[in-house]
Structure formats: structure tokens, C-alpha cells
Motif scaffolding. Sequence first.
Motif, PDB file in Angstrom:
ATOM      1  N   LEU A  22       0.778  -1.235   0.000  1.00  0.00           N
ATOM      2  CA  LEU A  22       0.000   0.000   0.000  1.00  0.00           C
ATOM      3  C   LEU A  22       0.814   1.293   0.000  1.00  0.00           C
ATOM      4  O   LEU A  22       0.585   2.149  -0.846  1.00  0.00           O
ATOM      5  CB  LEU A  22      -0.960   0.009   1.196  1.00  0.00           C
ATOM      6  N   TRP A  26       0.719   3.504  -3.283  1.00  0.00           N
ATOM      7  CA  TRP A  26      -0.073   4.737  -3.192  1.00  0.00           C
ATOM      8  C   TRP A  26       0.723   5.928  -3.716  1.00  0.00           C
ATOM      9  O   TRP A  26       0.194   6.770  -4.446  1.00  0.00           O
ATOM     10  CB  TRP A  26      -0.494   4.964  -1.743  1.00  0.00           C
ATOM     11  N   CYS A  27       2.004   5.985  -3.351  1.00  0.00           N
ATOM     12  CA  CYS A  27       2.885   7.029  -3.890  1.00  0.00           C
ATOM     13  C   CYS A  27       2.964   6.920  -5.409  1.00  0.00           C
ATOM     14  O   CYS A  27       2.804   7.911  -6.126  1.00  0.00           O
ATOM     15  CB  CYS A  27       4.272   6.904  -3.266  1.00  0.00           C
ATOM     16  N   GLN A  29       0.915   5.563  -7.507  1.00  0.00           N
ATOM     17  CA  GLN A  29      -0.350   5.897  -8.156  1.00  0.00           C
ATOM     18  C   GLN A  29      -0.536   7.406  -8.231  1.00  0.00           C
ATOM     19  O   GLN A  29      -1.026   7.930  -9.238  1.00  0.00           O
ATOM     20  CB  GLN A  29      -1.522   5.255  -7.417  1.00  0.00           C
ATOM     21  N   ASN A  30      -0.156   8.135  -7.177  1.00  0.00           N
ATOM     22  CA  ASN A  30      -0.212   9.598  -7.242  1.00  0.00           C
ATOM     23  C   ASN A  30       0.609  10.120  -8.413  1.00  0.00           C
ATOM     24  O   ASN A  30       0.178  11.010  -9.149  1.00  0.00           O
ATOM     25  CB  ASN A  30       0.328  10.208  -5.947  1.00  0.00           C
ATOM     26  N   ALA A  75      -4.955   0.996  -5.430  1.00  0.00           N
ATOM     27  CA  ALA A  75      -3.661   1.693  -5.368  1.00  0.00           C
ATOM     28  C   ALA A  75      -2.787   1.483  -6.599  1.00  0.00           C
ATOM     29  O   ALA A  75      -1.593   1.775  -6.538  1.00  0.00           O
ATOM     30  CB  ALA A  75      -2.894   1.236  -4.121  1.00  0.00           C
ATOM     31  N   LEU A 186      -0.968   5.014   4.113  1.00  0.00           N
ATOM     32  CA  LEU A 186      -1.452   6.014   3.161  1.00  0.00           C
ATOM     33  C   LEU A 186      -0.727   7.341   3.323  1.00  0.00           C
ATOM     34  O   LEU A 186      -0.335   7.977   2.328  1.00  0.00           O
ATOM     35  CB  LEU A 186      -2.958   6.212   3.339  1.00  0.00           C
ATOM     36  N   GLY A 189       2.673   7.090   1.922  1.00  0.00           N
ATOM     37  CA  GLY A 189       2.602   7.241   0.470  1.00  0.00           C
ATOM     38  C   GLY A 189       2.476   8.690   0.053  1.00  0.00           C
ATOM     39  O   GLY A 189       3.100   9.133  -0.923  1.00  0.00           O
ATOM     40  N   SER A 366      -8.557  10.940  -8.181  1.00  0.00           N
ATOM     41  CA  SER A 366      -7.672  11.755  -7.362  1.00  0.00           C
ATOM     42  C   SER A 366      -8.397  13.012  -6.883  1.00  0.00           C
ATOM     43  O   SER A 366      -9.188  13.611  -7.626  1.00  0.00           O
ATOM     44  CB  SER A 366      -6.441  12.158  -8.172  1.00  0.00           C
TER      45      SER A 366
END
Length: 412
Positions: A22, A26-27, A29-30, A75, A186, A189, A366
Motif C-alpha cells: 500500500l 499509493w505514492c 499511483q499519485n 492503489a 497512506l 505514500g 484523485s
Amino acid sequence: MDDSSLKKALGHIRVLDLTRVLAGPWCAQNLADLGADVIKIERPGAGDDTRHWGPPYLKDAQGRDTSEAAYYLAANRGKRSVTLDIATPEGQDLVRRLARQSDVVLENYKVGQLKKYGLDYESLKQEKPDLIYCSITGFGQTGPYAQRAGYDFIIQGMGGFMSITGERDDLPGGGPQKAGVAISDLMTGMYSTIAVMAALAHRDRTGEGQYIDMALLDVQVSMLANMNTNYLASGNPPKRWGNAHPNIVPYQTFATSDGHIIVAVGNDGQYRRFVEAGGRPELAVDERFATNPMRVRHRATLVPLLADMVKTKTKQQWIDALEAAGVPCGPINNLDEVFENPQVQARGLRMDLPHPAGGMVKLVGSPMKMSATPPRYDLPPPMLGQHTEAVLREVLGESEERIAELKDKGIV
């Protein structure tokens, strides 16, 4: 650079993503949402652990479960999946070559684990001096706990979050409580995303790459914000307050005649209008309750009076009355109600993307709203190894024969 890349904030950036679960994904995906080309490296035949963290699973066009767990889908959009065995010399060579063609490497292996493969920062920096390399671990690269595995639940406890979350110990159900989502993962991330972006800005100015050492425990401690400074200012560790606030009264949930509401009074004027809306104006002029410091001191007396007052109206009656009076309030929604909320719908937070397993994948977009380079959703969460051949051809220039040979050896 083509015109479509110019419309993506990070359209000029390639990220080699060696993370799973995760915080790291998560990072990544950003960064993908902002236009980066994110190449996700996964184990052949298995992939990211969260692919199997179900049910529930994504359903195909016929309504049947696929192999893609909903947890994984949360993610990993916007990435290209490449299966590659980094435990083999040939696999390690492929990762090194991909790193040379990348701006950023993300990894969340145990401390020192990638060094034995020659895939640590010091090794890759020799081949690409301006590389930005971000390591995400439970406890960081230094300190007595550096070799420990870090899990979000444990970090929430160790980092102090659970000491301030949950109902008061002297009330029914009192005791420590974790958050409903993996907040240390999260938030790590998110902080990692910020650090990578800052490192990219520095590199663009100076040509210098750098190493980023991110730790879940560091993030969990840092994000306690005013609770940290409450402690540092007073020397008294904050306690659990359930849905109440240690510094503001009333700032909590109340039961109405048919449900619950949140009342978040931020100043004395709002408090006065709150009790006037409830038909108890005398509670505003009582010297014990006239100011917030006094309300905090006399919380045990005031809150039961307010609770009795709130029970006299329905949830919707209170929300209508308090919104009209300018008193911050709101309902406690389940996720059905969240995604039916007109404000959530107006902000476009729900979205559907076509998925190669058939049908559509339902995702949450987002929250970053940008006028010139808004987030883009060009790719759904990838199937395991979906882009292996394309990446090896396009990024590394491998021939069809060489790709077939790597497959035969189980390298990819």
C-alpha cells in the motif's frame, strides 16, 4: 515531447516501481495520476501481495469474479505491470537497465535486501548519477529498529495514534482503536509523493539526484500534529476522547431522535447559535459555558445538557437548522450515502475505467484538481505482467527472440 505529455504535470517522468502492498503503490499511483510513466515490477506468477487480498474481487462483464482483488485496484491504476524475477542475475540486469531509463526508483524492501542484488541506491547511482531513489520501510534505514518489519496496525500503536483514538477508557467500549483504513501506510505514500516531487524539482535546478529514506513510524509520529504540541507544551500525554475534542467543546457527535450528527463548534458565536437553535439560549449566557475555555473546564456538566437538547429533533431537522444558523455540522454517512452525496458526485470522485478482464472497474479519482495539468486516468490497474513485452521492447529495445528466451527461462 508530444503535446499529450505537455498536458500531464509529470509527462516527462518515468518511475520504476519496485513496491507492493500500500504505502509505495499509493505514492506511485499519485505520480501516475499526474502523468508519470510508472513501470510496476512484480514477481512472475504471483505479483503484488494485494492482488490476492480478497474477496471482494473485480467482476467481469458477466458478473463473475476475476483474479483482481478490490484492495489491489485501489492503489495501482495508471501503471504498467512487468513481471520480472529480480533474484536472478538476468532479472537484476533488466532492472538496472530500466533504472537507467528512469527518473525515479521506488522500493519498499527490507533494509539492505536490494544491496545483495546490486539494486540499492549506491549501486544504481553509479549508473545514473541524477537518479532519485525512494526507500519506504517501517522504521527507516537507521536506528535500533531498522531491521524490523513494519506493519501499519503495529505502527498505529507504536506511533501514538491509538493512544488518542477510541472511546474514553471510563466509558463503555473504551480503549485503544485503530483507524478504519491503513493511515500510516497512506500518509507515508503521500509524504513520499511530496518528497519525490521536491527531489525532482531540485534535480531540474541542479542536475543532482538524491536518496529519500521514508519510514512509517516517522510519518505516524509526525502526523499527530496538534496532539504532539499539546503534549510538548504541557508534558501531559493526551488521552482518548472518542468523538469529542480535547480543546474544543462542543466538537463531537450527538444522538438525534433518529440517528447521529456531528457538531463542530469553532467559536463562541457558533455555540450561541447552536443552543438557540435547540431552544436553550440560557446555556449561552451561563458563565460556566459562555467561552470555550470555560466549556472545556465544565465539559462534564455541559455535554449531557446538550445531548438531551439534541435528542429533541431529527437528524435532518438539526442539519437544516444548524446550516441556516451557520453552525458547522454534518451527518455520519456510510459509503452508500457518500457516493450518493451530490457534492461528491459534483466533484467527480467516482469514475469507471474499462478493464482488460472485461467489464468496467469502479474507482475513486484523485482529489487533486488542477487547471492546466489535471490528473489523467489513461490506464486501469494492470493485470499481472500485462505490459512486460511492450516495456521490454519500447524501453529496453529487446527483440522478440530475446523476450521469448527470457520467458522460457522464467526470468519474466
